[in-house]
Design a protein around this motif. Structure first.
Motif, PDB file in Angstrom:
ATOM      1  N   GLN A 116       0.828  -1.201   0.000  1.00 33.60           N
ATOM      2  CA  GLN A 116       0.000   0.000   0.000  1.00 33.60           C
ATOM      3  C   GLN A 116       0.866   1.256   0.000  1.00 33.60           C
ATOM      4  O   GLN A 116       0.536   2.253  -0.660  1.00 33.60           O
ATOM      5  N   MET A 117       1.966   1.204   0.720  1.00 33.16           N
ATOM      6  CA  MET A 117       2.886   2.345   0.730  1.00 33.16           C
ATOM      7  C   MET A 117       3.366   2.655  -0.684  1.00 33.16           C
ATOM      8  O   MET A 117       3.388   3.803  -1.118  1.00 33.16           O
ATOM      9  N   VAL A 118       3.751   1.615  -1.412  1.00 32.16           N
ATOM     10  CA  VAL A 118       4.214   1.821  -2.787  1.00 32.16           C
ATOM     11  C   VAL A 118       3.100   2.402  -3.646  1.00 32.16           C
ATOM     12  O   VAL A 118       3.308   3.357  -4.405  1.00 32.16           O
ATOM     13  N   ARG A 119       1.891   1.849  -3.509  1.00 30.87           N
ATOM     14  CA  ARG A 119       0.760   2.317  -4.321  1.00 30.87           C
ATOM     15  C   ARG A 119       0.373   3.763  -4.012  1.00 30.87           C
ATOM     16  O   ARG A 119      -0.254   4.431  -4.832  1.00 30.87           O
ATOM     17  N   GLN A 120       0.722   4.232  -2.809  1.00 29.15           N
ATOM     18  CA  GLN A 120       0.319   5.573  -2.397  1.00 29.15           C
ATOM     19  C   GLN A 120       1.450   6.595  -2.481  1.00 29.15           C
ATOM     20  O   GLN A 120       1.230   7.767  -2.198  1.00 29.15           O
ATOM     21  N   THR A 121       2.635   6.131  -2.906  1.00 28.45           N
ATOM     22  CA  THR A 121       3.764   7.067  -3.003  1.00 28.45           C
ATOM     23  C   THR A 121       4.352   6.985  -4.413  1.00 28.45           C
ATOM     24  O   THR A 121       3.728   7.417  -5.377  1.00 28.45           O
ATOM     25  N   TRP A 122       5.547   6.409  -4.552  1.00 29.33           N
ATOM     26  CA  TRP A 122       6.225   6.427  -5.840  1.00 29.33           C
ATOM     27  C   TRP A 122       5.586   5.531  -6.889  1.00 29.33           C
ATOM     28  O   TRP A 122       5.863   5.676  -8.089  1.00 29.33           O
ATOM     29  N   GLY A 123       4.685   4.624  -6.475  1.00 26.31           N
ATOM     30  CA  GLY A 123       3.983   3.771  -7.436  1.00 26.31           C
ATOM     31  C   GLY A 123       2.524   4.140  -7.612  1.00 26.31           C
ATOM     32  O   GLY A 123       1.741   3.342  -8.146  1.00 26.31           O
ATOM     33  N   ALA A 124       2.147   5.341  -7.179  1.00 30.10           N
ATOM     34  CA  ALA A 124       0.756   5.796  -7.300  1.00 30.10           C
ATOM     35  C   ALA A 124       0.353   5.891  -8.775  1.00 30.10           C
ATOM     36  O   ALA A 124       1.188   6.091  -9.657  1.00 30.10           O
ATOM     37  N   LYS A 125      -0.935   5.772  -9.038  1.00 29.76           N
ATOM     38  CA  LYS A 125      -1.428   5.798 -10.418  1.00 29.76           C
ATOM     39  C   LYS A 125      -1.035   7.074 -11.138  1.00 29.76           C
ATOM     40  O   LYS A 125      -0.672   7.052 -12.316  1.00 29.76           O
ATOM     41  N   SER A 126      -1.115   8.192 -10.446  1.00 31.37           N
ATOM     42  CA  SER A 126      -0.780   9.462 -11.088  1.00 31.37           C
ATOM     43  C   SER A 126       0.692   9.513 -11.480  1.00 31.37           C
ATOM     44  O   SER A 126       1.059  10.056 -12.528  1.00 31.37           O
ATOM     45  N   VAL A 127       1.566   8.933 -10.639  1.00 33.36           N
ATOM     46  CA  VAL A 127       2.996   8.886 -10.959  1.00 33.36           C
ATOM     47  C   VAL A 127       3.221   7.941 -12.143  1.00 33.36           C
ATOM     48  O   VAL A 127       3.982   8.252 -13.072  1.00 33.36           O
ATOM     49  N   CYS A 128       2.544   6.791 -12.114  1.00 35.85           N
ATOM     50  CA  CYS A 128       2.668   5.832 -13.214  1.00 35.85           C
ATOM     51  C   CYS A 128       2.193   6.449 -14.531  1.00 35.85           C
ATOM     52  O   CYS A 128       2.831   6.275 -15.574  1.00 35.85           O
ATOM     53  N   ARG A 336      12.982   2.044   7.272  1.00 34.81           N
ATOM     54  CA  ARG A 336      12.418   1.060   8.198  1.00 34.81           C
ATOM     55  C   ARG A 336      10.961   1.365   8.534  1.00 34.81           C
ATOM     56  O   ARG A 336      10.112   0.474   8.552  1.00 34.81           O
ATOM     57  N   LYS A 337      10.642   2.613   8.808  1.00 29.91           N
ATOM     58  CA  LYS A 337       9.296   2.977   9.260  1.00 29.91           C
ATOM     59  C   LYS A 337       8.470   3.520   8.098  1.00 29.91           C
ATOM     60  O   LYS A 337       8.898   4.430   7.387  1.00 29.91           O
ATOM     61  N   LEU A 338       7.279   2.965   7.934  1.00 27.82           N
ATOM     62  CA  LEU A 338       6.419   3.408   6.847  1.00 27.82           C
ATOM     63  C   LEU A 338       6.038   4.881   6.987  1.00 27.82           C
ATOM     64  O   LEU A 338       5.910   5.596   5.988  1.00 27.82           O
ATOM     65  N   VAL A 339       5.863   5.333   8.209  1.00 26.37           N
ATOM     66  CA  VAL A 339       5.501   6.729   8.422  1.00 26.37           C
ATOM     67  C   VAL A 339       6.593   7.651   7.882  1.00 26.37           C
ATOM     68  O   VAL A 339       6.308   8.744   7.364  1.00 26.37           O
ATOM     69  N   ASP A 340       7.846   7.211   7.976  1.00 27.51           N
ATOM     70  CA  ASP A 340       8.943   8.015   7.424  1.00 27.51           C
ATOM     71  C   ASP A 340       8.885   8.051   5.895  1.00 27.51           C
ATOM     72  O   ASP A 340       9.203   9.080   5.284  1.00 27.51           O
ATOM     73  N   VAL A 341       8.499   6.938   5.297  1.00 32.61           N
ATOM     74  CA  VAL A 341       8.371   6.919   3.836  1.00 32.61           C
ATOM     75  C   VAL A 341       7.363   7.966   3.375  1.00 32.61           C
ATOM     76  O   VAL A 341       7.614   8.732   2.444  1.00 32.61           O
TER      77      VAL A 341
END
Length: 372
Positions: A116-128, A336-341
């Motif tokens: 979910q982190m990937v889908r909501q950050t660098w792999g989000a639909k808008s970025v893709c 390590r921490k998702l919140v940091d991502v």
């Protein structure tokens, strides 16, 4: 005069004989090259059937794949056949959109939050969509049915999971790596670059795309390219209490030859295909990073392009190094921490002055009321 005529006839006879021999050899060669499928070894027939099916999926480099199978006819049967099947397989994932870039992410069935982190950050639909990129997650199976039921629901929701029927465990990471190579080769080969990542990595996708379109990277060409954080003289762990312990029987040398960090590496699509076919003829070794980017890369005869200055792989120092990156050289962070991502990605988005409608927006909590 008569001796000369005799010599002329002799030369003519030799020419005629040579011509007849060449015609016969060509005929034999044609029969060999057009040998019916039933005369080929079973493993070659299977590979050819797979390649025949590629056309149905819109494979871009059909001729390259066929050439790989042709070369297999001169090899011994596979020493590492990878006899696993895709049980979840989005076969039209790339053929329907024709992306320029595909990212395959090593994940584990239980790591839903990381995906979910990937889908909501660098792999989000808008970025893709911005970079004409697609992201898939590669994994195996686990015995926990509750976890697999969640994975099934996730697959139905997002359609971005690729699952093969091997046991998803630490010692089987090489199977996962080969599954990724196999899937991209078969269903997503017609791309400019293939990016491999782990699910605990933050990628500054904006900076990476700028880099991939830079003059320096373009000078590498469009074939035989792999870029990564290259390890040199990495020591083999002999401590039996370590999960990375490797015995002398498994690997006799005390140092590994050059290979890449498995966190992120970037390849041209031909490299992915050639490494997959090379894996069939390369004995299995459980250290996946070394197997894929060391043994297979060496086998196909290419060299790493070093991007070491772009990596921050110390998870404990990732946030600190990110905030102190005044030269903006870092692209890949092990966090390590998702919140940091999420916090780091928000900063990257603000620096881009872009609006990411489907990206996660992290808001600091107003208070923390917890005794644990």
């Amino acid at each position: 005069m008569f001796p000369r005529v005799t010599l002329l006839y002799r030369l003519l006879a030799v020419c005629v004989s040579v011509t007849i021999i060449m015609i016969l050899l060509q005929s034999v060669d044609d029969r060999i090259n057009h040998k019916p499928l039933t005369y080929l070894p079973a493993y070659v027939k299977h590979s050819m059937r797979e390649i025949d099916s590629y056309g149905d999926q819109g494979i871009g480099n059909y001729s390259n794949a066929t050439a790989q199978v042709t070369s297999l006819t001169t090899m011994h049967p596979p020493v590492n056949p990878h006899n696993f099947n895709f049980v979840v397989n989005p076969t039209t994932f790339c053929s329907s959109t024709r992306p320029e870039y595909v990212v395959y992410v090593h994940s584990a069935p239980k790591n839903h939050k990381k995906r979910q982190m990937v889908r909501q950050t660098w792999g989000a639909k808008s970025v893709c969509n911005k970079y004409n990129m697609r992201v898939v997650f590669i994994m195996g199976l686990v015995s926990d049915q509750k976890v697999m039921n969640t994975v099934k629901l996730e697959s139905n929701t997002y359609g971005d999971l690729v699952i093969e029927d091997f046991d998803d465990s630490y010692r089987n990471l090489t199977y996962k790596a080969i599954a990724g190579l196999k899937w991209v080769s078969k269903y997503c080969s017609d791309v400019k670059y293939v990016i491999k990542s782990d699910d605990d990595i933050l990628i500054d996708m904006h900076a990476l795309m700028d880099q991939l379109n830079s003059t320096e990277v373009k000078s590498y060409g469009t074939r035989n390219v792999i870029m990564c954080n290259q390890w040199l003289r990495m020591k083999v762990i002999r401590d039996k209490s370590s999960k990375w312990y490797i015995s002398k029987e498994e690997f006799p040398d005390d140092f590994f030859p050059p290979y890449c960090s498995g966190s992120v590496f970037i390849m041209t699509s031909d490299v992915v295909q050639r490494m997959y076919w090379a894996s069939l003829q390369t004995k299995f070794f459980w250290v996946d990073d070394f197997y894929i980017t060391g043994l297979l890369v060496k086998r196909i005869g290419i060299e790493h392009k070093r991007l070491n200055e772009n990596y921050m792989l110390n998870a404990r120092a990732a946030m600190e190094k990110f905030n102190g990156d005044v030269k903006h050289e870092l692209r890949f962070f092990h966090v390590r921490k998702l919140v940091d991502v999420y916090k780091m990605w928000n900063t990257l988005e603000k620096n881009q002055n872009t609006s990411c409608s489907d990206c996660y927006t992290w808001t600091p909590p107003k208070f923390v009321n917890s005794t644990s």
